[in-house]
Scaffold this motif. Structure first.
Motif, PDB file in Angstrom:
ATOM      1  N   GLU A 180      14.610  13.576  30.118  1.00 57.68           N
ATOM      2  CA  GLU A 180      14.615  13.317  28.678  1.00 57.68           C
ATOM      3  C   GLU A 180      13.622  14.198  27.937  1.00 57.68           C
ATOM      4  O   GLU A 180      13.782  14.423  26.736  1.00 57.68           O
ATOM      5  CB  GLU A 180      14.302  11.848  28.422  1.00 57.68           C
ATOM      6  CG  GLU A 180      15.346  10.882  28.962  1.00 57.68           C
ATOM      7  CD  GLU A 180      15.001   9.449  28.660  1.00 57.68           C
ATOM      8  OE1 GLU A 180      13.895   9.216  28.104  1.00 57.68           O
ATOM      9  OE2 GLU A 180      15.809   8.553  28.968  1.00 57.68           O
ATOM     10  N   ALA A 181      12.584  14.678  28.618  1.00 57.03           N
ATOM     11  CA  ALA A 181      11.546  15.449  27.931  1.00 57.03           C
ATOM     12  C   ALA A 181      11.398  16.872  28.441  1.00 57.03           C
ATOM     13  O   ALA A 181      10.729  17.680  27.802  1.00 57.03           O
ATOM     14  CB  ALA A 181      10.193  14.733  28.056  1.00 57.03           C
ATOM     15  N   PHE A 182      11.994  17.204  29.575  1.00 57.39           N
ATOM     16  CA  PHE A 182      11.753  18.509  30.182  1.00 57.39           C
ATOM     17  C   PHE A 182      13.006  18.970  30.897  1.00 57.39           C
ATOM     18  O   PHE A 182      13.765  18.154  31.437  1.00 57.39           O
ATOM     19  CB  PHE A 182      10.578  18.430  31.171  1.00 57.39           C
ATOM     20  CG  PHE A 182      10.300  19.712  31.899  1.00 57.39           C
ATOM     21  CD1 PHE A 182       9.616  20.736  31.279  1.00 57.39           C
ATOM     22  CD2 PHE A 182      10.737  19.899  33.205  1.00 57.39           C
ATOM     23  CE1 PHE A 182       9.351  21.918  31.946  1.00 57.39           C
ATOM     24  CE2 PHE A 182      10.481  21.074  33.879  1.00 57.39           C
ATOM     25  CZ  PHE A 182       9.778  22.088  33.237  1.00 57.39           C
ATOM     26  N   ALA A 183      13.233  20.285  30.875  1.00 59.80           N
ATOM     27  CA  ALA A 183      14.374  20.871  31.576  1.00 59.80           C
ATOM     28  C   ALA A 183      13.931  22.185  32.199  1.00 59.80           C
ATOM     29  O   ALA A 183      13.148  22.945  31.609  1.00 59.80           O
ATOM     30  CB  ALA A 183      15.552  21.083  30.640  1.00 59.80           C
ATOM     31  N   LEU A 184      14.437  22.448  33.386  1.00 63.34           N
ATOM     32  CA  LEU A 184      14.160  23.689  34.105  1.00 63.34           C
ATOM     33  C   LEU A 184      15.485  24.299  34.525  1.00 63.34           C
ATOM     34  O   LEU A 184      16.302  23.644  35.176  1.00 63.34           O
ATOM     35  CB  LEU A 184      13.294  23.421  35.342  1.00 63.34           C
ATOM     36  CG  LEU A 184      13.018  24.607  36.261  1.00 63.34           C
ATOM     37  CD1 LEU A 184      12.168  25.647  35.545  1.00 63.34           C
ATOM     38  CD2 LEU A 184      12.347  24.154  37.547  1.00 63.34           C
ATOM     39  N   SER A 185      15.694  25.547  34.130  1.00 58.39           N
ATOM     40  CA  SER A 185      16.939  26.235  34.461  1.00 58.39           C
ATOM     41  C   SER A 185      16.619  27.685  34.811  1.00 58.39           C
ATOM     42  O   SER A 185      15.482  28.144  34.670  1.00 58.39           O
ATOM     43  CB  SER A 185      17.926  26.171  33.285  1.00 58.39           C
ATOM     44  OG  SER A 185      17.380  26.804  32.135  1.00 58.39           O
ATOM     45  N   PHE A 186      17.651  28.398  35.269  1.00 62.54           N
ATOM     46  CA  PHE A 186      17.490  29.791  35.677  1.00 62.54           C
ATOM     47  C   PHE A 186      18.649  30.607  35.116  1.00 62.54           C
ATOM     48  O   PHE A 186      19.706  30.062  34.768  1.00 62.54           O
ATOM     49  CB  PHE A 186      17.445  29.908  37.207  1.00 62.54           C
ATOM     50  CG  PHE A 186      16.247  29.257  37.817  1.00 62.54           C
ATOM     51  CD1 PHE A 186      15.105  29.988  38.090  1.00 62.54           C
ATOM     52  CD2 PHE A 186      16.254  27.901  38.117  1.00 62.54           C
ATOM     53  CE1 PHE A 186      13.992  29.385  38.646  1.00 62.54           C
ATOM     54  CE2 PHE A 186      15.145  27.290  38.676  1.00 62.54           C
ATOM     55  CZ  PHE A 186      14.016  28.032  38.935  1.00 62.54           C
ATOM     56  N   ALA A 187      18.430  31.907  35.032  1.00 57.01           N
ATOM     57  CA  ALA A 187      19.444  32.809  34.481  1.00 57.01           C
ATOM     58  C   ALA A 187      19.368  34.141  35.198  1.00 57.01           C
ATOM     59  O   ALA A 187      18.302  34.560  35.681  1.00 57.01           O
ATOM     60  CB  ALA A 187      19.246  33.002  32.980  1.00 57.01           C
ATOM     61  N   LEU A 188      20.522  34.797  35.267  1.00 59.38           N
ATOM     62  CA  LEU A 188      20.629  36.149  35.810  1.00 59.38           C
ATOM     63  C   LEU A 188      20.907  37.097  34.652  1.00 59.38           C
ATOM     64  O   LEU A 188      21.926  36.965  33.968  1.00 59.38           O
ATOM     65  CB  LEU A 188      21.745  36.222  36.849  1.00 59.38           C
ATOM     66  CG  LEU A 188      21.942  37.577  37.532  1.00 59.38           C
ATOM     67  CD1 LEU A 188      20.770  37.888  38.455  1.00 59.38           C
ATOM     68  CD2 LEU A 188      23.250  37.619  38.301  1.00 59.38           C
ATOM     69  N   ASN A 189      19.997  38.043  34.426  1.00 56.39           N
ATOM     70  CA  ASN A 189      20.127  39.004  33.334  1.00 56.39           C
ATOM     71  C   ASN A 189      20.466  40.376  33.910  1.00 56.39           C
ATOM     72  O   ASN A 189      19.723  40.918  34.730  1.00 56.39           O
ATOM     73  CB  ASN A 189      18.832  39.089  32.525  1.00 56.39           C
ATOM     74  CG  ASN A 189      18.472  37.759  31.880  1.00 56.39           C
ATOM     75  OD1 ASN A 189      19.348  37.015  31.428  1.00 56.39           O
ATOM     76  ND2 ASN A 189      17.196  37.440  31.829  1.00 56.39           N
ATOM     77  N   VAL A 190      21.611  40.902  33.490  1.00 54.57           N
ATOM     78  CA  VAL A 190      22.040  42.234  33.893  1.00 54.57           C
ATOM     79  C   VAL A 190      21.711  43.196  32.750  1.00 54.57           C
ATOM     80  O   VAL A 190      22.166  43.001  31.616  1.00 54.57           O
ATOM     81  CB  VAL A 190      23.546  42.262  34.213  1.00 54.57           C
ATOM     82  CG1 VAL A 190      23.972  43.661  34.640  1.00 54.57           C
ATOM     83  CG2 VAL A 190      23.887  41.241  35.296  1.00 54.57           C
ATOM     84  N   GLY A 191      20.910  44.202  33.039  1.00 52.62           N
ATOM     85  CA  GLY A 191      20.492  45.157  32.018  1.00 52.62           C
ATOM     86  C   GLY A 191      20.871  46.583  32.398  1.00 52.62           C
ATOM     87  O   GLY A 191      20.636  47.014  33.529  1.00 52.62           O
ATOM     88  N   VAL A 192      21.459  47.288  31.441  1.00 50.73           N
ATOM     89  CA  VAL A 192      21.833  48.693  31.625  1.00 50.73           C
ATOM     90  C   VAL A 192      21.098  49.507  30.558  1.00 50.73           C
ATOM     91  O   VAL A 192      21.343  49.339  29.353  1.00 50.73           O
ATOM     92  CB  VAL A 192      23.354  48.901  31.515  1.00 50.73           C
ATOM     93  CG1 VAL A 192      23.698  50.379  31.699  1.00 50.73           C
ATOM     94  CG2 VAL A 192      24.086  48.046  32.544  1.00 50.73           C
ATOM     95  N   HIS A 193      20.185  50.371  30.994  1.00 52.46           N
ATOM     96  CA  HIS A 193      19.417  51.209  30.082  1.00 52.46           C
ATOM     97  C   HIS A 193      20.132  52.547  29.915  1.00 52.46           C
ATOM     98  O   HIS A 193      20.356  53.262  30.901  1.00 52.46           O
ATOM     99  CB  HIS A 193      18.005  51.430  30.609  1.00 52.46           C
ATOM    100  CG  HIS A 193      17.192  50.173  30.719  1.00 52.46           C
ATOM    101  ND1 HIS A 193      16.260  49.799  29.775  1.00 52.46           N
ATOM    102  CD2 HIS A 193      17.185  49.203  31.675  1.00 52.46           C
ATOM    103  CE1 HIS A 193      15.703  48.652  30.139  1.00 52.46           C
ATOM    104  NE2 HIS A 193      16.247  48.277  31.289  1.00 52.46           N
ATOM    105  N   LEU A 194      20.471  52.863  28.678  1.00 57.70           N
ATOM    106  CA  LEU A 194      21.098  54.145  28.395  1.00 57.70           C
ATOM    107  C   LEU A 194      20.033  55.195  28.114  1.00 57.70           C
ATOM    108  O   LEU A 194      18.917  54.880  27.674  1.00 57.70           O
ATOM    109  CB  LEU A 194      22.047  54.020  27.200  1.00 57.70           C
ATOM    110  CG  LEU A 194      23.178  52.991  27.326  1.00 57.70           C
ATOM    111  CD1 LEU A 194      24.043  53.027  26.081  1.00 57.70           C
ATOM    112  CD2 LEU A 194      24.008  53.223  28.579  1.00 57.70           C
ATOM    113  N   GLN A 195      20.388  56.448  28.352  1.00 54.06           N
ATOM    114  CA  GLN A 195      19.446  57.530  28.092  1.00 54.06           C
ATOM    115  C   GLN A 195      19.167  57.702  26.604  1.00 54.06           C
ATOM    116  O   GLN A 195      18.138  58.270  26.221  1.00 54.06           O
ATOM    117  CB  GLN A 195      19.981  58.836  28.684  1.00 54.06           C
ATOM    118  CG  GLN A 195      20.105  58.822  30.207  1.00 54.06           C
ATOM    119  CD  GLN A 195      20.607  60.137  30.771  1.00 54.06           C
ATOM    120  OE1 GLN A 195      20.734  61.129  30.040  1.00 54.06           O
ATOM    121  NE2 GLN A 195      20.899  60.169  32.067  1.00 54.06           N
ATOM    122  N   SER A 196      20.045  57.183  25.762  1.00 50.33           N
ATOM    123  CA  SER A 196      19.842  57.273  24.313  1.00 50.33           C
ATOM    124  C   SER A 196      18.874  56.219  23.791  1.00 50.33           C
ATOM    125  O   SER A 196      18.535  56.237  22.602  1.00 50.33           O
ATOM    126  CB  SER A 196      21.185  57.128  23.590  1.00 50.33           C
ATOM    127  OG  SER A 196      21.796  55.880  23.911  1.00 50.33           O
TER     128      SER A 196
END
Length: 213
Positions: A180-196
């Motif tokens: 009711e007061a706290f939540a813990l979750s996780f995520a997968l972040n996919v990042g693509v860095h462009l040369q621009s």
């Protein structure tokens, strides 16, 4: 050879006491300060049966101009958003904490790429009570990085599935939790860095669980 007698006096052995010290009482043991043990220990609580999936839950994603998040340094005039299409697959978004997050990223077409990264993030939420029915209070959220894996360096080949395998660190991950007061979750972040200078990012929620042993 003659032997010389020692002039030092010889002491008789002292008799040892036959009475042992009385054992400490329970009250004195509770009153004594606690000693920190040098041996670490863990308490592993398995997830509820309802939180354990019957099988893998695959998730396919596509990063394009319509849906991906674009982050770049503010410049004037604003650069034109390049055309791109990047696909991928997470083998399962419900993952046992004793296993790993696996999948692949495939660049179909995109401008020149600098790096491709996959990040495991932990998200902590504080869920306050609503101030009123008309204006409820929003949750406080903090995201922290658990693990960052670079799966591609340079302008990766197009149409090739680049796999990733992210083991879950035991001391930095735990089963997903919501109270009711706290939540813990996780995520997968996919990042693509462009040369621009653009950063193409896709965030995929994960649900971690622990099977009973």
């Amino acid at each position: 050879m003659a032997m010389r007698r020692s002039s030092l006096p010889i002491e008789a052995p002292r008799p040892q006491s036959s009475t042992a010290p009385p054992p400490a009482s329970s009250a004195s043991q509770l009153a004594s300060p606690l000693r920190r043990s040098s041996t670490p220990f863990e308490v592993l609580v398995p997830s509820d049966a309802a939180a354990i999936p019957a099988g893998p839950t695959p998730h396919a994603f596509i990063m394009s101009q319509e849906g991906a998040l674009l982050h770049t340094a503010p410049v004037a005039p604003a650069p034109e958003v390049p055309a791109f299409r990047i696909a991928g697959l997470v083998d399962s978004t419900a993952v046992d904490v004793d296993s790993a997050v696996t999948g692949f990223v495939r660049v179909e077409h995109a401008p020149p790429i600098r790096t491709v990264e996959v990040q495991l993030a932990r998200v902590e939420h504080i869920l306050p009570e609503p101030l009123s029915a008309a204006a409820p209070a929003g949750p406080a959220q903090q995201m922290s990085e658990v693990l960052l894996l670079q799966v591609g360096d340079g302008d990766v080949a197009r149409g090739v599935e680049v796999p990733f395998h992210i083991p879950l660190p035991r001391l930095f991950t735990a089963p997903s939790l919501r109270t009711e007061a706290f939540a813990l979750s996780f995520a997968l972040n996919v990042g693509v860095h462009l040369q621009s200078g653009f950063l193409l990012r896709e965030s995929i929620p994960l649900r971690l669980f622990r099977r009973p042993r």
